[in-house]
Design a protein around this motif. Structure first.
Motif, PDB file in Angstrom:
ATOM      1  N   ALA A  10       0.803  -1.325  -0.015  1.00  0.00           N
ATOM      2  CA  ALA A  10      -0.060   0.020   0.053  1.00  0.00           C
ATOM      3  C   ALA A  10       0.768   1.201   0.103  1.00  0.00           C
ATOM      4  CB  ALA A  10      -0.696   0.033   1.155  1.00  0.00           C
ATOM      5  N   ARG A  11       1.891   1.214   0.832  1.00  0.00           N
ATOM      6  CA  ARG A  11       2.684   2.454   1.011  1.00  0.00           C
ATOM      7  C   ARG A  11       3.569   2.492  -0.444  1.00  0.00           C
ATOM      8  NH1 ARG A  11       3.232   0.526   5.968  1.00  0.00           N
ATOM      9  NH2 ARG A  11       5.277  -0.745   5.708  1.00  0.00           N
ATOM     10  N   LEU A  12       3.967   1.510  -1.391  1.00  0.00           N
ATOM     11  CA  LEU A  12       4.544   1.850  -2.560  1.00  0.00           C
ATOM     12  C   LEU A  12       3.773   2.131  -3.773  1.00  0.00           C
ATOM     13  CD1 LEU A  12       6.831  -1.450  -2.656  1.00  0.00           C
ATOM     14  CD2 LEU A  12       7.546   0.861  -1.979  1.00  0.00           C
ATOM     15  N   ARG A  13       2.289   1.714  -3.426  1.00  0.00           N
ATOM     16  CA  ARG A  13       1.188   2.100  -4.552  1.00  0.00           C
ATOM     17  C   ARG A  13       0.891   3.682  -4.243  1.00  0.00           C
ATOM     18  NH1 ARG A  13      -3.068  -0.773  -3.154  1.00  0.00           N
ATOM     19  NH2 ARG A  13      -2.105  -2.085  -1.859  1.00  0.00           N
ATOM     20  N   TRP A  14       0.822   3.905  -2.930  1.00  0.00           N
ATOM     21  CA  TRP A  14       0.312   5.443  -2.602  1.00  0.00           C
ATOM     22  C   TRP A  14       1.616   6.334  -3.353  1.00  0.00           C
ATOM     23  CZ3 TRP A  14       3.810   8.549   0.396  1.00  0.00           C
ATOM     24  CH2 TRP A  14       3.250   9.535   0.435  1.00  0.00           C
ATOM     25  N   HIS A  15       2.753   5.876  -2.957  1.00  0.00           N
ATOM     26  CA  HIS A  15       3.848   6.647  -3.547  1.00  0.00           C
ATOM     27  C   HIS A  15       3.885   6.883  -5.021  1.00  0.00           C
ATOM     28  CE1 HIS A  15       8.034   8.206  -4.268  1.00  0.00           C
ATOM     29  NE2 HIS A  15       7.448   9.155  -3.696  1.00  0.00           N
ATOM     30  N   ARG A  16       3.636   5.949  -5.634  1.00  0.00           N
ATOM     31  CA  ARG A  16       3.782   5.837  -7.151  1.00  0.00           C
ATOM     32  C   ARG A  16       2.542   6.453  -7.570  1.00  0.00           C
ATOM     33  NH1 ARG A  16       1.405   2.710 -11.000  1.00  0.00           N
ATOM     34  NH2 ARG A  16       0.887   1.389  -9.643  1.00  0.00           N
ATOM     35  N   LEU A  21       2.796   8.169 -12.001  1.00  0.00           N
ATOM     36  CA  LEU A  21       3.579   7.324 -12.799  1.00  0.00           C
ATOM     37  C   LEU A  21       3.091   5.994 -12.812  1.00  0.00           C
ATOM     38  CD1 LEU A  21       7.245   8.129 -11.409  1.00  0.00           C
ATOM     39  CD2 LEU A  21       6.078   9.075 -13.146  1.00  0.00           C
ATOM     40  N   THR A  22       3.421   5.307 -13.892  1.00  0.00           N
ATOM     41  CA  THR A  22       3.027   3.860 -14.519  1.00  0.00           C
ATOM     42  C   THR A  22       4.016   3.176 -13.523  1.00  0.00           C
ATOM     43  OG1 THR A  22       4.330   3.680 -16.259  1.00  0.00           O
ATOM     44  CG2 THR A  22       2.165   4.270 -16.442  1.00  0.00           C
ATOM     45  N   GLN A  23       3.882   1.851 -13.380  1.00  0.00           N
ATOM     46  CA  GLN A  23       4.687   0.726 -12.692  1.00  0.00           C
ATOM     47  C   GLN A  23       6.129   0.857 -13.351  1.00  0.00           C
ATOM     48  OE1 GLN A  23       3.236  -2.966 -12.430  1.00  0.00           O
ATOM     49  NE2 GLN A  23       2.530  -2.644 -10.455  1.00  0.00           N
ATOM     50  N   ASP A  24       6.002   0.970 -14.860  1.00  0.00           N
ATOM     51  CA  ASP A  24       7.175   0.894 -15.689  1.00  0.00           C
ATOM     52  C   ASP A  24       7.922   2.002 -15.543  1.00  0.00           C
ATOM     53  OD1 ASP A  24       8.668  -0.396 -17.732  1.00  0.00           O
ATOM     54  OD2 ASP A  24       8.162   1.011 -18.906  1.00  0.00           O
ATOM     55  N   LEU A  32      14.984  -0.324 -11.762  1.00  0.00           N
ATOM     56  CA  LEU A  32      14.447  -1.450 -11.173  1.00  0.00           C
ATOM     57  C   LEU A  32      13.525  -2.257 -12.410  1.00  0.00           C
ATOM     58  CD1 LEU A  32      13.117  -0.402  -7.793  1.00  0.00           C
ATOM     59  CD2 LEU A  32      15.103  -1.807  -8.097  1.00  0.00           C
ATOM     60  N   LYS A  33      13.360  -3.380 -12.164  1.00  0.00           N
ATOM     61  CA  LYS A  33      12.561  -3.935 -13.424  1.00  0.00           C
ATOM     62  C   LYS A  33      10.968  -3.741 -12.896  1.00  0.00           C
ATOM     63  CE  LYS A  33      15.660  -7.593 -14.948  1.00  0.00           C
ATOM     64  NZ  LYS A  33      16.843  -7.481 -14.174  1.00  0.00           N
ATOM     65  N   ARG A  34       9.982  -3.608 -13.799  1.00  0.00           N
ATOM     66  CA  ARG A  34       8.752  -3.349 -13.536  1.00  0.00           C
ATOM     67  C   ARG A  34       8.167  -4.824 -12.936  1.00  0.00           C
ATOM     68  NH1 ARG A  34       4.226  -5.156 -14.220  1.00  0.00           N
ATOM     69  NH2 ARG A  34       4.920  -6.818 -15.895  1.00  0.00           N
ATOM     70  N   ALA A  35       8.712  -5.909 -13.353  1.00  0.00           N
ATOM     71  CA  ALA A  35       8.112  -7.078 -12.556  1.00  0.00           C
ATOM     72  C   ALA A  35       8.356  -7.253 -11.297  1.00  0.00           C
ATOM     73  CB  ALA A  35       8.581  -8.266 -13.247  1.00  0.00           C
ATOM     74  N   GLN A  36       9.426  -6.652 -10.847  1.00  0.00           N
ATOM     75  CA  GLN A  36      10.089  -6.612  -9.294  1.00  0.00           C
ATOM     76  C   GLN A  36       8.616  -5.742  -8.397  1.00  0.00           C
ATOM     77  OE1 GLN A  36      13.797  -4.918  -9.966  1.00  0.00           O
ATOM     78  NE2 GLN A  36      14.722  -6.362  -8.210  1.00  0.00           N
ATOM     79  N   LEU A  37       8.753  -4.403  -9.228  1.00  0.00           N
ATOM     80  CA  LEU A  37       7.854  -3.477  -8.664  1.00  0.00           C
ATOM     81  C   LEU A  37       6.331  -4.169  -8.299  1.00  0.00           C
ATOM     82  CD1 LEU A  37       7.159  -0.819  -7.260  1.00  0.00           C
ATOM     83  CD2 LEU A  37       6.925   0.002  -9.730  1.00  0.00           C
ATOM     84  N   TRP A  40       6.208  -6.516  -5.418  1.00  0.00           N
ATOM     85  CA  TRP A  40       6.132  -5.671  -4.324  1.00  0.00           C
ATOM     86  C   TRP A  40       4.772  -5.131  -4.187  1.00  0.00           C
ATOM     87  CZ3 TRP A  40      11.041  -2.728  -5.724  1.00  0.00           C
ATOM     88  CH2 TRP A  40      12.240  -3.580  -5.764  1.00  0.00           C
ATOM     89  N   GLU A  41       4.070  -4.437  -5.104  1.00  0.00           N
ATOM     90  CA  GLU A  41       2.867  -3.751  -5.178  1.00  0.00           C
ATOM     91  C   GLU A  41       1.746  -4.880  -5.003  1.00  0.00           C
ATOM     92  OE1 GLU A  41       2.033  -1.008  -8.042  1.00  0.00           O
ATOM     93  OE2 GLU A  41       3.632   0.222  -7.398  1.00  0.00           O
ATOM     94  N   ASN A  42       1.867  -6.158  -5.361  1.00  0.00           N
ATOM     95  CA  ASN A  42       0.713  -7.026  -5.268  1.00  0.00           C
ATOM     96  C   ASN A  42       0.687  -7.690  -3.726  1.00  0.00           C
ATOM     97  OD1 ASN A  42       2.160  -9.243  -5.085  1.00  0.00           O
ATOM     98  ND2 ASN A  42       1.942  -9.946  -7.003  1.00  0.00           N
ATOM     99  N   GLY A  43       1.811  -7.316  -3.038  1.00  0.00           N
ATOM    100  CA  GLY A  43       1.789  -7.690  -1.374  1.00  0.00           C
ATOM    101  C   GLY A  43       2.100  -9.036  -1.205  1.00  0.00           C
TER     102      GLY A  43
END
Length: 89
Positions: A10-16, A21-24, A32-37, A40-43
């Motif tokens: 939730a904190r990462l999604r809030w900041h993005r 910004l898109t995940q990419d 970083l790689k979008r897949a990594q993010l 993390w964002e899916n929890g």
């Protein structure tokens, strides 16, 4: 079933979202790689120290905020943004 790292997610999604910004875009800017993010964002996956340090270096997010949710560890501009637009679970 609850996601094991939903609080970090939730904190990462809030900041993005705050940055618009898109995940990419967010991932590429922090080298970083979008897949990594996405993981993390899916929890379901906990952000590792290297990833958290990349976000700290790029965006000024403190490790205490990323891992523990300590808003006092954020720069004042992000702390104020958090008060204006709280994190949604």
């Amino acid at each position: 079933m609850d996601k094991p790292f939903a609080d970090i997610s939730a904190r990462l999604r809030w900041h993005r979202a705050l940055l618009g910004l898109t995940q990419d875009e967010y991932a590429v800017k922090a080298n970083l790689k979008r897949a990594q993010l996405n993981n993390w964002e899916n929890g379901n996956h906990r952000i590792g120290l290297d990833g958290a340090r990349a976000l700290r270096k790029t965006y000024g997010l403190s490790l205490d905020f990323i891992y523990e949710g300590d808003i006092n560890a954020l720069p004042m501009n992000l702390r104020n943004a958090l008060l204006d637009k709280p994190i949604a679970s």
